[in-house]
Design a protein around this motif. Sequence first.
Motif, PDB file in Angstrom:
ATOM      1  N   ASN A  64       0.794  -1.115   0.028  1.00 20.42           N
ATOM      2  CA  ASN A  64       0.111  -0.068   0.149  1.00 20.42           C
ATOM      3  C   ASN A  64       0.738   1.262  -0.072  1.00 20.42           C
ATOM      4  O   ASN A  64       1.955   1.098  -0.023  1.00 20.42           O
ATOM      5  CB  ASN A  64      -1.007   0.007   1.266  1.00 20.42           C
ATOM      6  CG  ASN A  64      -0.298   0.048   2.520  1.00 20.42           C
ATOM      7  OD1 ASN A  64       0.552   0.419   2.789  1.00 20.42           O
ATOM      8  ND2 ASN A  64      -0.884  -0.859   3.534  1.00 20.42           N
ATOM      9  N   ASP A  65       0.288   2.375  -0.135  1.00 19.88           N
ATOM     10  CA  ASP A  65       0.985   3.622  -0.146  1.00 19.88           C
ATOM     11  C   ASP A  65       1.572   3.712   1.000  1.00 19.88           C
ATOM     12  O   ASP A  65       3.010   4.283   0.914  1.00 19.88           O
ATOM     13  CB  ASP A  65      -0.092   4.761  -0.423  1.00 19.88           C
ATOM     14  CG  ASP A  65       0.480   6.048  -0.457  1.00 19.88           C
ATOM     15  OD1 ASP A  65       1.180   6.088  -1.665  1.00 19.88           O
ATOM     16  OD2 ASP A  65       0.508   7.124   0.325  1.00 19.88           O
ATOM     17  N   PHE A  66       1.453   3.631   2.429  1.00 20.91           N
ATOM     18  CA  PHE A  66       2.104   3.806   3.576  1.00 20.91           C
ATOM     19  C   PHE A  66       3.280   3.047   3.539  1.00 20.91           C
ATOM     20  O   PHE A  66       4.655   3.339   3.854  1.00 20.91           O
ATOM     21  CB  PHE A  66       1.239   3.406   4.657  1.00 20.91           C
ATOM     22  CG  PHE A  66       2.211   3.355   5.964  1.00 20.91           C
ATOM     23  CD1 PHE A  66       2.420   4.676   6.417  1.00 20.91           C
ATOM     24  CD2 PHE A  66       2.604   2.425   6.533  1.00 20.91           C
ATOM     25  CE1 PHE A  66       3.262   4.627   7.860  1.00 20.91           C
ATOM     26  CE2 PHE A  66       3.298   2.225   7.786  1.00 20.91           C
ATOM     27  CZ  PHE A  66       3.434   3.517   8.240  1.00 20.91           C
ATOM     28  N   GLN A  67       3.119   1.660   3.099  1.00 15.59           N
ATOM     29  CA  GLN A  67       4.447   0.723   3.103  1.00 15.59           C
ATOM     30  C   GLN A  67       5.509   1.211   2.001  1.00 15.59           C
ATOM     31  O   GLN A  67       6.623   1.151   2.268  1.00 15.59           O
ATOM     32  CB  GLN A  67       3.992  -0.593   2.711  1.00 15.59           C
ATOM     33  CG  GLN A  67       3.210  -1.326   3.927  1.00 15.59           C
ATOM     34  CD  GLN A  67       2.576  -2.654   3.416  1.00 15.59           C
ATOM     35  OE1 GLN A  67       2.163  -2.965   2.204  1.00 15.59           O
ATOM     36  NE2 GLN A  67       2.391  -3.520   4.273  1.00 15.59           N
ATOM     37  N   LEU A  68       4.892   1.562   0.856  1.00 25.58           N
ATOM     38  CA  LEU A  68       5.819   2.061  -0.230  1.00 25.58           C
ATOM     39  C   LEU A  68       6.609   3.263   0.266  1.00 25.58           C
ATOM     40  O   LEU A  68       8.033   3.316   0.192  1.00 25.58           O
ATOM     41  CB  LEU A  68       5.114   2.510  -1.362  1.00 25.58           C
ATOM     42  CG  LEU A  68       5.732   2.943  -2.690  1.00 25.58           C
ATOM     43  CD1 LEU A  68       6.819   2.092  -3.088  1.00 25.58           C
ATOM     44  CD2 LEU A  68       4.910   3.358  -3.838  1.00 25.58           C
ATOM     45  N   ASN A  69       5.982   4.275   0.766  1.00 24.17           N
ATOM     46  CA  ASN A  69       6.719   5.495   1.140  1.00 24.17           C
ATOM     47  C   ASN A  69       7.672   5.244   2.477  1.00 24.17           C
ATOM     48  O   ASN A  69       8.736   5.702   2.777  1.00 24.17           O
ATOM     49  CB  ASN A  69       5.652   6.433   1.794  1.00 24.17           C
ATOM     50  CG  ASN A  69       5.290   7.318   0.336  1.00 24.17           C
ATOM     51  OD1 ASN A  69       5.736   8.140  -0.025  1.00 24.17           O
ATOM     52  ND2 ASN A  69       4.070   6.964   0.030  1.00 24.17           N
ATOM     53  N   GLN A  70       7.197   4.202   3.479  1.00 21.02           N
ATOM     54  CA  GLN A  70       8.025   3.720   4.618  1.00 21.02           C
ATOM     55  C   GLN A  70       9.416   3.271   4.076  1.00 21.02           C
ATOM     56  O   GLN A  70      10.622   3.465   4.621  1.00 21.02           O
ATOM     57  CB  GLN A  70       7.487   2.922   5.579  1.00 21.02           C
ATOM     58  CG  GLN A  70       7.969   2.625   6.983  1.00 21.02           C
ATOM     59  CD  GLN A  70       7.398   1.614   7.598  1.00 21.02           C
ATOM     60  OE1 GLN A  70       6.486   0.767   7.219  1.00 21.02           O
ATOM     61  NE2 GLN A  70       7.366   1.700   9.003  1.00 21.02           N
ATOM     62  N   TRP A  71       9.176   2.497   3.201  1.00 21.06           N
ATOM     63  CA  TRP A  71      10.445   1.856   2.310  1.00 21.06           C
ATOM     64  C   TRP A  71      11.471   2.831   1.854  1.00 21.06           C
ATOM     65  O   TRP A  71      12.460   2.869   2.280  1.00 21.06           O
ATOM     66  CB  TRP A  71      10.206   0.763   1.373  1.00 21.06           C
ATOM     67  CG  TRP A  71      11.203   0.337   0.595  1.00 21.06           C
ATOM     68  CD1 TRP A  71      12.248  -0.287   1.092  1.00 21.06           C
ATOM     69  CD2 TRP A  71      11.445   0.336  -0.892  1.00 21.06           C
ATOM     70  NE1 TRP A  71      13.163  -0.767  -0.056  1.00 21.06           N
ATOM     71  CE2 TRP A  71      12.828   0.048  -1.171  1.00 21.06           C
ATOM     72  CE3 TRP A  71      10.540   0.863  -2.095  1.00 21.06           C
ATOM     73  CZ2 TRP A  71      12.696  -0.294  -2.485  1.00 21.06           C
ATOM     74  CZ3 TRP A  71      10.779   0.473  -3.198  1.00 21.06           C
ATOM     75  CH2 TRP A  71      12.163   0.050  -3.606  1.00 21.06           C
ATOM     76  N   LEU A  72      10.588   3.749   0.975  1.00 21.66           N
ATOM     77  CA  LEU A  72      11.361   4.709   0.161  1.00 21.66           C
ATOM     78  C   LEU A  72      12.159   5.646   1.321  1.00 21.66           C
ATOM     79  O   LEU A  72      13.398   6.103   0.975  1.00 21.66           O
ATOM     80  CB  LEU A  72      10.473   5.566  -0.696  1.00 21.66           C
ATOM     81  CG  LEU A  72       9.953   4.772  -1.865  1.00 21.66           C
ATOM     82  CD1 LEU A  72       9.156   5.587  -2.535  1.00 21.66           C
ATOM     83  CD2 LEU A  72      11.215   4.387  -2.866  1.00 21.66           C
ATOM     84  N   ASP A  73      11.693   5.986   2.268  1.00 18.73           N
ATOM     85  CA  ASP A  73      12.167   6.847   3.363  1.00 18.73           C
ATOM     86  C   ASP A  73      13.375   6.168   4.187  1.00 18.73           C
ATOM     87  O   ASP A  73      14.283   7.087   4.410  1.00 18.73           O
ATOM     88  CB  ASP A  73      11.010   7.197   4.590  1.00 18.73           C
ATOM     89  CG  ASP A  73       9.992   8.290   3.827  1.00 18.73           C
ATOM     90  OD1 ASP A  73      10.370   9.123   2.920  1.00 18.73           O
ATOM     91  OD2 ASP A  73       9.014   8.373   4.196  1.00 18.73           O
ATOM     92  N   HIS A  74      13.630   4.873   4.318  1.00 23.91           N
ATOM     93  CA  HIS A  74      14.501   4.465   4.985  1.00 23.91           C
ATOM     94  C   HIS A  74      15.580   4.091   4.237  1.00 23.91           C
ATOM     95  O   HIS A  74      16.735   3.756   4.756  1.00 23.91           O
ATOM     96  CB  HIS A  74      13.886   3.294   5.939  1.00 23.91           C
ATOM     97  CG  HIS A  74      14.403   1.804   5.257  1.00 23.91           C
ATOM     98  ND1 HIS A  74      13.828   1.329   4.190  1.00 23.91           N
ATOM     99  CD2 HIS A  74      15.158   0.921   5.736  1.00 23.91           C
ATOM    100  CE1 HIS A  74      14.482   0.195   3.799  1.00 23.91           C
ATOM    101  NE2 HIS A  74      15.161  -0.098   4.853  1.00 23.91           N
TER     102      HIS A  74
END
Length: 276
Positions: A64-74
């Motif tokens: 989902n959108d949250f998981q995608l952004n969490q991955w990109l941010d880290h």
Amino acid sequence: MNHADKSNHYARIRRELLNIKYPFDKQQFLSYLKKSGKIREYDERQFLYSLQNARSAHPIIKINDFQLNQWLDHIEGSYRFFDGFKTLEECVKHALMPKSKYVFIRFKNQYYAEAYKGLKQLVMGKDEVHFIEDGYFKVEKTHPDNYEVKGRLRKIEIADTIYHELKMFDPDMTAYIFKSVRHDEPIEVSEMTNDYLHYYILLGIRFKDFYYSKKNIPLLKFYFSYTGNYEQLLKRKDVKSVNPFAWRVKNASGDSRPYQTVYVYQPYGGFYSIRL
């Protein structure tokens, strides 16, 4: 898409990566992932992510959108780069096995030597050598003596996520081999055939240095098609986070210790198991 079209396609993507400005530009990287086919839109705020080359019956995961952004941010903060050699010749000079058993990677204009087969894995930089011995991950200042890897591994099935992350830091990283100890001219080899893709991934794994807790353990599905071993570790009272790249765990006080990875043989195959 034939080989020539595929080469031109990735050449265009590589040129786009060269235009990305640092620090890490999440939106441009996301655009690259979509154009390269790693990510496809599934429906509103849902995506399909390709674990290309992963050893899995289902190499496509839904995020989902949250998981995608969490991955990109880290991503940017999850790497710790160590120095390689300034020249390929210097790198070859410090390699103790026959040079034909290594794959040499040029990354950010520095050279690293790699040897890889099963649980025999070695990445040699200028002042750090990372290797697996007796199921444990170790780091020394020099190449270990009597460390033997029988040949070069080819076409391993492993998720290529880390390869794409490395491309963010150096779109022009290149791999070289020597056909035999008698050949002095290195041969540039392409990751396009997948024969050498996993050597880029191994280098990235050795650069990767990040601990995952219960809060962000889902991020590991971007790298591994099976994360059950790490989830089981986090169920232990004496484990609060796990670093699957350095093969270590931390307790609540922040103290770390290594774990051992062993291959368990079965009548019709086998599996890797983690032991503390």
